[in-house]
Design an enzyme around this catalytic site. Structure first.
Site, mmCIF file in Angstrom:
data_model
loop_
_atom_site.group_PDB
_atom_site.id
_atom_site.type_symbol
_atom_site.label_atom_id
_atom_site.label_comp_id
_atom_site.label_asym_id
_atom_site.label_seq_id
_atom_site.Cartn_x
_atom_site.Cartn_y
_atom_site.Cartn_z
ATOM 1 N N ASP A 113 0.781 -1.238 0.000
ATOM 2 C CA ASP A 113 0.000 0.000 0.000
ATOM 3 C C ASP A 113 0.810 1.285 0.000
ATOM 4 O OD1 ASP A 113 -2.649 -0.956 -0.192
ATOM 5 O OD2 ASP A 113 -2.538 -1.650 1.882
ATOM 6 N N ASP A 178 -7.535 -3.738 -4.855
ATOM 7 C CA ASP A 178 -7.073 -2.446 -4.349
ATOM 8 C C ASP A 178 -5.679 -2.086 -4.890
ATOM 9 O OD1 ASP A 178 -8.598 -4.213 -2.715
ATOM 10 O OD2 ASP A 178 -8.408 -2.910 -0.982
HETATM 11 N N1 GLY Z 1 -7.409 -1.109 0.664
HETATM 12 C C1 GLY Z 1 -8.215 -1.614 1.706
HETATM 13 C C2 GLY Z 1 -9.631 -1.184 1.646
HETATM 14 O O1 GLY Z 1 -10.121 -0.685 0.656
HETATM 15 O O2 GLY Z 1 -10.274 -1.342 2.658
#
Ligand code: GLY
Length: 394
Positions: A113, A178
């Site tokens: 992330d 994501d």
């Molecule tokens: N990237 C994690 C979420 O969207 O909760």
């Protein structure tokens, strides 16, 4: 439009947005956000520390997060958006202060992330100010992200195999939808450094995700687990959605935003087509409510008595404004406007002194984990204000 989202010099963009801030929706939200973010900053400053708010706890107090958390960049990112919306130096100074407290994030390799974290803070700040000292941090962050690229599988591994969410362990190389959002960091790092390898990783990941994450109807699953050496798909699962086969709303939003953004950098018509298909899935879904703010999962069993997810709505709106620029006359802007306007009503827009000083109410973190249900979330605010900056640029 094609160029305006990422090529317009930052100062010009700030001035442009600021001129258009007479739009009554933008004005209402910006005024509300200005008051609430000022209160948020005052509360943080009273602690004598630099803290990063993410949501509220059950007793209504603000929950702060650490530098390893995927959401840590969204508070500075929200402050950058305020600078873009108002042109006020005050917001630039605050955005810099909170961004520059995250310098250590550039070395993070323990999950994927870093693209969210640095994209919303340093990259946004670089676009807004042209600050040269942010460039090596952006490039180092891209290098850190690429440590998770698995050449045999052709993907960036999202989570470590032994760090699965409860009930979903046993993975080899899990990739979540994501992760598409992290690719922007790689495209930008190639532009800034001239090193094409970042871009090549991004394209490989986007291609594999296109091949394996989507169903016939253009909805996507949350997690695809790959064989790390061969890229063979081991399973399709969910971690945060209702079921492995369901359509988790924020996942659909990440897919829409991700492929729209990938088209921005590549002009690959396959990415544009995918973005349009995902938009059609979302916007034509019979369980999308009239105000266009989705339930947390399109297949949640208790609809219409399930929580909405304002974060998904904000991400969808922001993506649709960009998609309109590449594919006009499909009504994307109209839908984005409708979402933005729904979120500006009392049903979602918080009043000063409430909601832990967050702007939007009614988002969902993860219902399967019993975590952050019907609460404010820092990324709902961030993508909402980003959507407003895009609305203003039209
Ligand atoms: N990237 C994690 C979420 O969207 O909760």
């Amino acid at each position: 439009m094609r160029t305006s989202l990422h090529l317009v010099a930052a100062a010009v963009a700030v001035a442009l947005v600021s001129c258009k801030a007479q739009d009554p929706v933008i004005k209402t939200v910006t005024d509300t956000a200005s008051a609430m973010l000022s209160d948020q900053i005052a509360a943080i400053d009273a602690t004598g520390k630099i803290l990063f708010p993410n949501t509220i706890t059950e007793d209504g107090s603000v929950k702060y997060i650490g530098h390893r958390d995927w959401r840590v960049g969204f508070f500075p990112g929200t402050l950058w958006c305020m600078y873009e919306l108002t042109g006020e130096e005050k917001w630039k100074n605050e955005a810099e202060r909170f961004t520059e407290a995250l310098e250590d994030v550039q070395y993070l390799t323990s999950h994927h992330d870093i693209g969210f974290m640095i994209g919303s803070s340093y990259l946004r700040g670089y676009r807004d100010t042209g600050k040269q000292e942010y460039i090596p941090i952006i490039i180092q962050s891209a290098k850190s992200l690429c440590t998770r690229f698995r050449p045999g599988a052709g993907v960036i591994q999202s989570w470590d195999a032994d760090k699965g969410w409860q009930g979903t362990r046993g993975w080899e190389c899990p990739v979540i939808i994501d992760n598409m959002m992290n690719l922007e960091l790689l495209f930008e790092a190639s532009k800034l450094s001239g090193d094409e390898s970042f871009r090549n990783v991004a394209v490989s990941h986007a291609d594999k995700t296109l091949e394996n994450h989507f169903r016939e109807n253009a909805s996507c699953c949350h997690v695809v687990d790959y064989e790390i050496e061969t890229g063979k798909v081991r399973s399709h699962q969910t971690a945060q959605g209702y079921a492995h086969e369901s359509s988790w709303s924020r996942g659909q939003a990440w897919a829409l935003y991700g492929y729209t953004m990938c088209y921005r950098y590549t002009s690959d018509p396959r990415y544009l087509e995918q973005a349009r298909k995902v938009a059609a899935f979302i916007l034509n879904h019979p369980r999308l409510p009239e105000d266009l703010v989705p339930y947390w999962d399109f297949d949640a069993p208790g609809i219409p008595d399930e929580p909405r997810d304002a974060s998904a709505a904000a991400i969808i709106a922001s993506a649709l404004y960009e998609l309109e620029g590449y594919s006009p006359d499909n009504g994307y802007r109209h839908k984005a406007d409708k979402i933005v306007e729904s979120l500006a009503t009392d049903a979602y827009l918080a009043r000063r002194g409430t909601n832990g000083n967050f702007i939007l109410m009614h988002s969902v973190g993860s219902i399967p984990h019993g975590n952050e249900i019907d609460v404010p979330l820092s990324y709902a605010d961030y993508y909402y204000l980003e959507a407003l900056t895009r609305r203003a640029l039209k």
